[in-house]
Design a protein around this motif. Structure first.
Motif, mmCIF file in Angstrom:
data_model
loop_
_atom_site.group_PDB
_atom_site.id
_atom_site.type_symbol
_atom_site.label_atom_id
_atom_site.label_comp_id
_atom_site.label_asym_id
_atom_site.label_seq_id
_atom_site.Cartn_x
_atom_site.Cartn_y
_atom_site.Cartn_z
ATOM 1 N N GLY A 9 84.547 61.381 84.018
ATOM 2 C CA GLY A 9 84.991 60.442 85.036
ATOM 3 C C GLY A 9 84.006 59.365 85.152
ATOM 4 O O GLY A 9 84.596 58.192 85.703
ATOM 5 N N ILE A 10 82.973 59.233 84.689
ATOM 6 C CA ILE A 10 82.134 58.105 84.619
ATOM 7 C C ILE A 10 82.280 57.396 83.426
ATOM 8 O O ILE A 10 81.692 57.570 82.482
ATOM 9 C CB ILE A 10 80.541 58.684 84.956
ATOM 10 C CG1 ILE A 10 80.459 59.356 86.273
ATOM 11 C CG2 ILE A 10 79.716 57.156 84.713
ATOM 12 C CD1 ILE A 10 79.184 59.994 86.591
ATOM 13 N N ASP A 11 82.881 56.265 83.673
ATOM 14 C CA ASP A 11 83.160 55.356 82.617
ATOM 15 C C ASP A 11 82.029 54.427 82.319
ATOM 16 O O ASP A 11 81.978 53.411 83.431
ATOM 17 C CB ASP A 11 84.676 54.575 82.897
ATOM 18 C CG ASP A 11 85.112 53.905 81.367
ATOM 19 O OD1 ASP A 11 84.197 53.585 80.720
ATOM 20 O OD2 ASP A 11 86.023 53.550 81.660
ATOM 21 N N LEU A 12 81.371 54.451 81.410
ATOM 22 C CA LEU A 12 80.284 53.474 81.304
ATOM 23 C C LEU A 12 80.658 52.179 81.097
ATOM 24 O O LEU A 12 79.976 51.060 81.433
ATOM 25 C CB LEU A 12 79.258 54.100 80.000
ATOM 26 C CG LEU A 12 78.605 55.402 80.169
ATOM 27 C CD1 LEU A 12 77.620 55.796 78.983
ATOM 28 C CD2 LEU A 12 77.695 55.272 81.375
ATOM 29 N N ASP A 13 81.737 51.864 80.366
ATOM 30 C CA ASP A 13 82.678 50.418 80.170
ATOM 31 C C ASP A 13 82.602 49.838 81.536
ATOM 32 O O ASP A 13 82.158 48.549 81.709
ATOM 33 C CB ASP A 13 83.603 50.610 79.643
ATOM 34 C CG ASP A 13 83.484 50.902 78.139
ATOM 35 O OD1 ASP A 13 82.294 50.595 77.605
ATOM 36 O OD2 ASP A 13 84.319 51.416 77.487
ATOM 37 N N VAL A 14 82.994 50.750 82.677
ATOM 38 C CA VAL A 14 82.934 50.061 84.132
ATOM 39 C C VAL A 14 81.771 49.726 84.606
ATOM 40 O O VAL A 14 81.443 48.630 85.122
ATOM 41 C CB VAL A 14 83.799 50.897 84.924
ATOM 42 C CG1 VAL A 14 83.754 50.576 86.404
ATOM 43 C CG2 VAL A 14 85.138 51.179 84.556
ATOM 44 N N VAL A 15 80.541 50.635 84.453
ATOM 45 C CA VAL A 15 79.434 50.642 85.004
ATOM 46 C C VAL A 15 78.747 49.178 84.471
ATOM 47 O O VAL A 15 77.844 48.483 84.625
ATOM 48 C CB VAL A 15 78.560 51.759 84.759
ATOM 49 C CG1 VAL A 15 77.226 51.461 85.116
ATOM 50 C CG2 VAL A 15 79.094 53.022 85.302
ATOM 51 N N ARG A 16 78.911 49.226 82.894
ATOM 52 C CA ARG A 16 78.319 48.036 82.153
ATOM 53 C C ARG A 16 78.861 46.507 82.501
ATOM 54 O O ARG A 16 78.184 45.451 82.648
ATOM 55 C CB ARG A 16 78.444 48.088 80.585
ATOM 56 C CG ARG A 16 77.548 49.170 80.138
ATOM 57 C CD ARG A 16 77.683 49.150 78.437
ATOM 58 N NE ARG A 16 77.439 50.748 78.328
ATOM 59 C CZ ARG A 16 78.322 51.281 77.401
ATOM 60 N NH1 ARG A 16 79.234 50.701 76.851
ATOM 61 N NH2 ARG A 16 78.033 52.368 77.068
ATOM 62 N N ARG A 17 79.923 46.640 83.052
ATOM 63 C CA ARG A 17 80.834 45.202 83.447
ATOM 64 C C ARG A 17 80.214 44.871 84.475
ATOM 65 O O ARG A 17 80.186 43.563 85.109
ATOM 66 C CB ARG A 17 82.271 45.407 83.598
ATOM 67 C CG ARG A 17 82.800 45.307 82.184
ATOM 68 C CD ARG A 17 84.460 45.183 82.378
ATOM 69 N NE ARG A 17 84.946 46.791 82.051
ATOM 70 C CZ ARG A 17 85.741 47.480 82.961
ATOM 71 N NH1 ARG A 17 86.429 47.076 83.955
ATOM 72 N NH2 ARG A 17 86.164 48.709 82.401
ATOM 73 N N ARG A 18 79.559 45.565 85.514
ATOM 74 C CA ARG A 18 78.749 45.173 86.634
ATOM 75 C C ARG A 18 77.493 44.567 86.383
ATOM 76 O O ARG A 18 76.739 44.114 86.791
ATOM 77 C CB ARG A 18 78.718 46.277 87.826
ATOM 78 C CG ARG A 18 79.870 47.218 88.148
ATOM 79 C CD ARG A 18 80.563 45.837 88.720
ATOM 80 N NE ARG A 18 81.994 46.474 89.123
ATOM 81 C CZ ARG A 18 82.883 45.875 89.693
ATOM 82 N NH1 ARG A 18 82.544 44.776 90.386
ATOM 83 N NH2 ARG A 18 84.125 46.346 89.999
#
Length: 80
Positions: A71-80
């Protein structure tokens, strides 16, 4: 830097994209990395335990579970 400082920062950064419990896990792991300056799971867990006054065994397990959470999508985190 306290856990609350890290949590507030991540909540402001990722609050719209991640569940609150996942942000708590990320905050704990981030604090562990800050404490130990290491990316090894065991060292992150030790840093988290040190910073939060927890048992090392449980903190390592918490970090390991967080890293394997789909559930922790690193792609979402990296976009920030």
């Amino acid at each position: 830097m306290s856990f609350d400082d890290v949590h507030r920062f991540l909540e402001g950064l990722l609050g719209e994209d991640l569940h609150a419990k996942r942000i708590l896990s990320l905050a704990g792991a981030t604090l562990g990395v800050i404490e130990t300056a290491s990316l090894a799971i065991g060292a992150i867990g030790q840093g988290l335990a040190l910073a939060r006054g927890r048992l090392t065994k449980h903190a390592i397990k918490q970090v390991d579970r967080m890293l394997s959470n789909p559930g922790i999508d690193l792609d979402v985190v990296r976009r920030r």
